[in-house]
Motif scaffolding. Sequence first.
Motif, PDB file in Angstrom:
ATOM      1  N   GLU A  89       0.662  -1.454   0.196  1.00  0.00           N
ATOM      2  CA  GLU A  89      -0.111   0.225   0.484  1.00  0.00           C
ATOM      3  C   GLU A  89       0.773   1.667   0.088  1.00  0.00           C
ATOM      4  O   GLU A  89      -0.092   2.467  -0.877  1.00  0.00           O
ATOM      5  CB  GLU A  89      -0.969  -0.075   1.246  1.00  0.00           C
ATOM      6  N   ASP A  90       2.274   1.087   0.398  1.00  0.00           N
ATOM      7  CA  ASP A  90       2.667   2.377   0.666  1.00  0.00           C
ATOM      8  C   ASP A  90       3.188   2.552  -1.124  1.00  0.00           C
ATOM      9  O   ASP A  90       3.571   3.867  -1.202  1.00  0.00           O
ATOM     10  CB  ASP A  90       3.654   2.289   1.328  1.00  0.00           C
ATOM     11  N   ILE A  91       3.375   1.802  -1.772  1.00  0.00           N
ATOM     12  CA  ILE A  91       4.162   1.799  -3.113  1.00  0.00           C
ATOM     13  C   ILE A  91       2.721   1.963  -3.821  1.00  0.00           C
ATOM     14  O   ILE A  91       2.965   3.812  -4.490  1.00  0.00           O
ATOM     15  CB  ILE A  91       3.864   0.587  -4.738  1.00  0.00           C
ATOM     16  N   LEU A  92       1.106   2.203  -3.967  1.00  0.00           N
ATOM     17  CA  LEU A  92       0.247   2.813  -4.166  1.00  0.00           C
ATOM     18  C   LEU A  92      -0.119   4.490  -3.730  1.00  0.00           C
ATOM     19  O   LEU A  92      -0.311   4.616  -4.074  1.00  0.00           O
ATOM     20  CB  LEU A  92      -0.721   1.824  -3.472  1.00  0.00           C
ATOM     21  N   ALA A  93       0.477   4.094  -2.288  1.00  0.00           N
ATOM     22  CA  ALA A  93       0.732   5.324  -1.579  1.00  0.00           C
ATOM     23  C   ALA A  93       1.221   6.730  -2.184  1.00  0.00           C
ATOM     24  O   ALA A  93       0.861   7.616  -2.962  1.00  0.00           O
ATOM     25  CB  ALA A  93       0.564   5.491  -0.181  1.00  0.00           C
ATOM     26  N   ALA A  94       2.299   6.380  -2.931  1.00  0.00           N
ATOM     27  CA  ALA A  94       3.637   6.721  -3.489  1.00  0.00           C
ATOM     28  C   ALA A  94       3.613   7.087  -5.185  1.00  0.00           C
ATOM     29  O   ALA A  94       3.425   8.500  -5.273  1.00  0.00           O
ATOM     30  CB  ALA A  94       4.741   6.549  -3.085  1.00  0.00           C
ATOM     31  N   LEU A  95       2.685   6.062  -5.709  1.00  0.00           N
ATOM     32  CA  LEU A  95       2.049   6.197  -7.409  1.00  0.00           C
ATOM     33  C   LEU A  95       1.091   8.187  -7.380  1.00  0.00           C
ATOM     34  O   LEU A  95       1.126   8.270  -7.914  1.00  0.00           O
ATOM     35  CB  LEU A  95       1.613   5.574  -7.795  1.00  0.00           C
ATOM     36  N   LEU A  96       0.243   7.480  -6.254  1.00  0.00           N
ATOM     37  CA  LEU A  96      -0.992   8.343  -6.489  1.00  0.00           C
ATOM     38  C   LEU A  96      -0.756   9.313  -6.406  1.00  0.00           C
ATOM     39  O   LEU A  96      -1.375  10.792  -6.354  1.00  0.00           O
ATOM     40  CB  LEU A  96      -2.503   7.618  -5.235  1.00  0.00           C
ATOM     41  N   ALA A  97       0.714   9.633  -4.771  1.00  0.00           N
ATOM     42  CA  ALA A  97       0.674  10.941  -4.904  1.00  0.00           C
ATOM     43  C   ALA A  97       0.878  12.079  -5.880  1.00  0.00           C
ATOM     44  O   ALA A  97       1.015  12.892  -5.969  1.00  0.00           O
ATOM     45  CB  ALA A  97       1.964  10.637  -3.507  1.00  0.00           C
ATOM     46  N   GLU A  98       1.284  11.159  -7.116  1.00  0.00           N
ATOM     47  CA  GLU A  98       2.005  11.684  -8.147  1.00  0.00           C
ATOM     48  C   GLU A  98       1.468  12.453  -8.444  1.00  0.00           C
ATOM     49  O   GLU A  98       1.401  13.367  -9.685  1.00  0.00           O
ATOM     50  CB  GLU A  98       2.856  10.707  -8.845  1.00  0.00           C
ATOM     51  N   ARG A 118       3.332   8.280 -17.653  1.00  0.00           N
ATOM     52  CA  ARG A 118       3.405   6.659 -18.439  1.00  0.00           C
ATOM     53  C   ARG A 118       2.700   5.974 -18.142  1.00  0.00           C
ATOM     54  O   ARG A 118       2.018   5.438 -18.911  1.00  0.00           O
ATOM     55  CB  ARG A 118       4.832   6.646 -18.317  1.00  0.00           C
ATOM     56  N   HIS A 119       2.181   5.967 -16.551  1.00  0.00           N
ATOM     57  CA  HIS A 119       0.770   4.929 -16.939  1.00  0.00           C
ATOM     58  C   HIS A 119      -0.846   5.155 -15.994  1.00  0.00           C
ATOM     59  O   HIS A 119      -0.230   6.733 -16.376  1.00  0.00           O
ATOM     60  CB  HIS A 119       1.638   3.542 -15.381  1.00  0.00           C
ATOM     61  N   ASN A 120      -2.200   4.514 -16.741  1.00  0.00           N
ATOM     62  CA  ASN A 120      -2.799   5.464 -16.072  1.00  0.00           C
ATOM     63  C   ASN A 120      -3.387   5.112 -14.448  1.00  0.00           C
ATOM     64  O   ASN A 120      -4.051   4.274 -14.142  1.00  0.00           O
ATOM     65  CB  ASN A 120      -3.929   4.812 -17.230  1.00  0.00           C
ATOM     66  N   LEU A 121      -3.111   5.614 -13.558  1.00  0.00           N
ATOM     67  CA  LEU A 121      -2.814   5.788 -12.729  1.00  0.00           C
ATOM     68  C   LEU A 121      -4.000   5.879 -11.986  1.00  0.00           C
ATOM     69  O   LEU A 121      -4.423   6.107 -10.589  1.00  0.00           O
ATOM     70  CB  LEU A 121      -1.636   6.462 -11.665  1.00  0.00           C
ATOM     71  N   GLY A 122      -4.270   7.100 -12.850  1.00  0.00           N
ATOM     72  CA  GLY A 122      -5.767   8.294 -12.184  1.00  0.00           C
ATOM     73  C   GLY A 122      -7.075   5.643 -12.452  1.00  0.00           C
ATOM     74  O   GLY A 122      -7.727   6.727 -11.331  1.00  0.00           O
ATOM     75  N   ALA A 123      -6.718   5.318 -12.735  1.00  0.00           N
ATOM     76  CA  ALA A 123      -8.012   4.010 -12.338  1.00  0.00           C
ATOM     77  C   ALA A 123      -7.634   3.400 -11.895  1.00  0.00           C
ATOM     78  O   ALA A 123      -8.085   2.615 -11.119  1.00  0.00           O
ATOM     79  CB  ALA A 123      -7.166   3.103 -14.368  1.00  0.00           C
ATOM     80  N   LEU A 124      -6.464   3.383 -10.772  1.00  0.00           N
ATOM     81  CA  LEU A 124      -6.764   3.087  -9.054  1.00  0.00           C
ATOM     82  C   LEU A 124      -7.367   4.043  -7.989  1.00  0.00           C
ATOM     83  O   LEU A 124      -7.133   3.614  -7.712  1.00  0.00           O
ATOM     84  CB  LEU A 124      -5.324   3.075  -9.167  1.00  0.00           C
ATOM     85  N   ARG A 172      -2.704  10.232   3.438  1.00  0.00           N
ATOM     86  CA  ARG A 172      -2.129  11.306   3.024  1.00  0.00           C
ATOM     87  C   ARG A 172      -3.214  10.983   1.731  1.00  0.00           C
ATOM     88  O   ARG A 172      -2.606  13.090   1.188  1.00  0.00           O
ATOM     89  CB  ARG A 172      -0.938  11.282   2.764  1.00  0.00           C
ATOM     90  N   PHE A 173      -3.310  11.086   0.923  1.00  0.00           N
ATOM     91  CA  PHE A 173      -3.122  11.198  -0.582  1.00  0.00           C
ATOM     92  C   PHE A 173      -5.291  11.418  -1.054  1.00  0.00           C
ATOM     93  O   PHE A 173      -5.465  12.445  -1.253  1.00  0.00           O
ATOM     94  CB  PHE A 173      -3.368   9.393  -1.359  1.00  0.00           C
ATOM     95  N   ARG A 174      -5.840  10.957   0.155  1.00  0.00           N
ATOM     96  CA  ARG A 174      -7.217  10.738   0.534  1.00  0.00           C
ATOM     97  C   ARG A 174      -7.530  12.390   0.709  1.00  0.00           C
ATOM     98  O   ARG A 174      -8.614  12.991   0.290  1.00  0.00           O
ATOM     99  CB  ARG A 174      -7.990  10.248   1.280  1.00  0.00           C
ATOM    100  N   ILE A 175      -6.067  12.865   2.245  1.00  0.00           N
ATOM    101  CA  ILE A 175      -6.748  14.542   2.113  1.00  0.00           C
ATOM    102  C   ILE A 175      -6.705  15.429   0.720  1.00  0.00           C
ATOM    103  O   ILE A 175      -6.134  16.233   0.884  1.00  0.00           O
ATOM    104  CB  ILE A 175      -6.156  14.656   3.206  1.00  0.00           C
ATOM    105  N   GLU A 176      -4.909  14.855   0.533  1.00  0.00           N
ATOM    106  CA  GLU A 176      -4.380  15.659  -1.062  1.00  0.00           C
ATOM    107  C   GLU A 176      -5.023  16.024  -2.045  1.00  0.00           C
ATOM    108  O   GLU A 176      -5.281  17.093  -2.514  1.00  0.00           O
ATOM    109  CB  GLU A 176      -3.002  15.444  -0.812  1.00  0.00           C
ATOM    110  N   ARG A 177      -6.054  14.518  -1.986  1.00  0.00           N
ATOM    111  CA  ARG A 177      -6.965  15.058  -3.493  1.00  0.00           C
ATOM    112  C   ARG A 177      -8.395  16.379  -2.827  1.00  0.00           C
ATOM    113  O   ARG A 177      -8.589  16.394  -3.835  1.00  0.00           O
ATOM    114  CB  ARG A 177      -7.602  13.139  -3.083  1.00  0.00           C
TER     115      ARG A 177
END
Lengths: 220, 220
Positions: free
Chosen positions: A66-75, A113-119, A132-137
Motif C-alpha cells: 500500500e505504501d507503493i500505491l500511496a507513492a504512485l497516487l501522490a504523484e 506513463r501509466h494510467n494511475l487514475g484508474a487506481l 494522505r492521498f485522500r487528504i491531498e485529493r
Amino acid sequence: MVKGSGVGRPRASGAAASRPDARQAVLEAAGELFTGAGYAATTTRAIAERAGLRQASLYYHFPAKEDILAALLAETVRPSLALAARLVAGDAPAAVRLWALAYADIGLLGGARHNLGALYLLPEVGSPNLARFRIERAELKAAYGRLVAASGVEPAAVAIRTDLVFGLVESIAVIRRDDPALDVEAHVREGADGVVRLVGTEPVDAFRAEAHELLATLTD
Amino acid sequence: MVKGSGVGRPRASGAAASRPDARQAVLEAAGELFTGAGYAATTTRAIAERAGLRQASLYYHFPAKEDILAALLAETVRPSLALAARLVAGDAPAAVRLWALAYADIGLLGGARHNLGALYLLPEVGSPNLARFRIERAELKAAYGRLVAASGVEPAAVAIRTDLVFGLVESIAVIRRDDPALDVEAHVREGADGVVRLVGTEPVDAFRAEAHELLATLTD
C-alpha cells in the motif's frame, strides 16, 4: 514530479537498496503492474523482479504494498495541488484560472506513463495508509471548488458543480483505459473547455491563450 | 432488469439452486461484497455464504466469479441502452433527448443499491467473459454520440465531446464513493444539466420539463 524525502526510513541493507534510482524503479514497475494485471493480483515479489531488485531492497523503500500505491497516487495529485494553490491566490478571471488548472491536471493524469487514475476506485484507497492521498485529493478538489465559486456559479450549486468538474477531470482515466491510443493533447484541451462549460463559460481562443500565458508564468 | 435465460446451463442439483430468487440473492450479495471488500478479495464461497446458498447452487447459476460480475454490470447498462435506442429514433430536439438519456442513466448508476459503476475500472472488465458488457457499454456510448452529433457539435469534435459526456455520466460512481450520503436526485439533475452544457446548451426549466415529459412517454 514530487519525490519522497526518505526522512525517517531505515538505512539501506544492501547495494541495490541504496541505488538512487531504486525507489523510482519500484514505482515504475508497480505502475505498470498495478494498471495492467491489477493491484490485488500484483505481489511485491513481482514488483521487485520487474524492477530488478531483491525484495529486501523493495521493503527498504516501501514497507508495504500500500505504501507503493500511496507513492504512485501522490504523484497524480501533488503537482496539481501546488499549481492550484498559486491559481487560487491569483487575480486572473476565475474561469481562466479554472481552465488552466483543469488543463494542467488532465494533462498530468492523461499524459502520465501509466494510467494511475484508474487506481482511484480501488477499495484499498480507503485504507489508513492512503489517508494522505485522500487528504491531498480533497484539498485539490477544494481548490477547484474555490475557482468554481469565483466563476459566478450560485452559492447553493457550487458543491455539486464542483463534483461534476472534478468528475470530468478525473474521467480521463476511463477514457484512456477505453482507448490507450487516444490523442491526449486534444483531450486535455477539450476537457479544460468542458470544465469551464460546466460553470457556464463558453471558451474562445483569446480565453485559452490567456490561460496558457498564466500557466507559463506559474510553472516556470 | 434483464435476466439471463439460463439456456445451456446445467440442471439444478438441489432445492436451493432452483429457488427462483437464488440468482437474485447471489447478485445482491456479490454487489455488496464487490463494492465493499473489492472484487479480487471476494471469493465465491463468501458470496454463497452471504446469499444463504451452497456453493454448488451458486455455480449452477454462475459457473465463474466473472459471470457474476458480468451479470451485475449488465444491469448497469441494459436499461439505459433500451431507452437510448428509443431516444435516438425520436424527433424531440437532440439536446432534450440527450438530457433525458443522461438523467435516466445517471439515475440508474447513482440510485442503484450498490455502486456498481465503481467496478468499471477493474482489470477483469477486459476479460473474454465480460465481452458482452463491453459491447453493450460501447453501444450505449455510441447512442450518446449520435445525440451529441445531432445537438449541433461540429463533426470533428463529436468523438471527444462524446468521451467527455460519457465520462461525466459515469463519474457519478466516483462521486458516490466519495460521499455515500449524497443527494442523488440533485446530482442526477445537475449531471444531466452538465451533459447538455458540454454540447453548448444552457438548460432552462422549460427544457427540463420537455425532457421529463419525453421520459414519461418512453418509460411507461
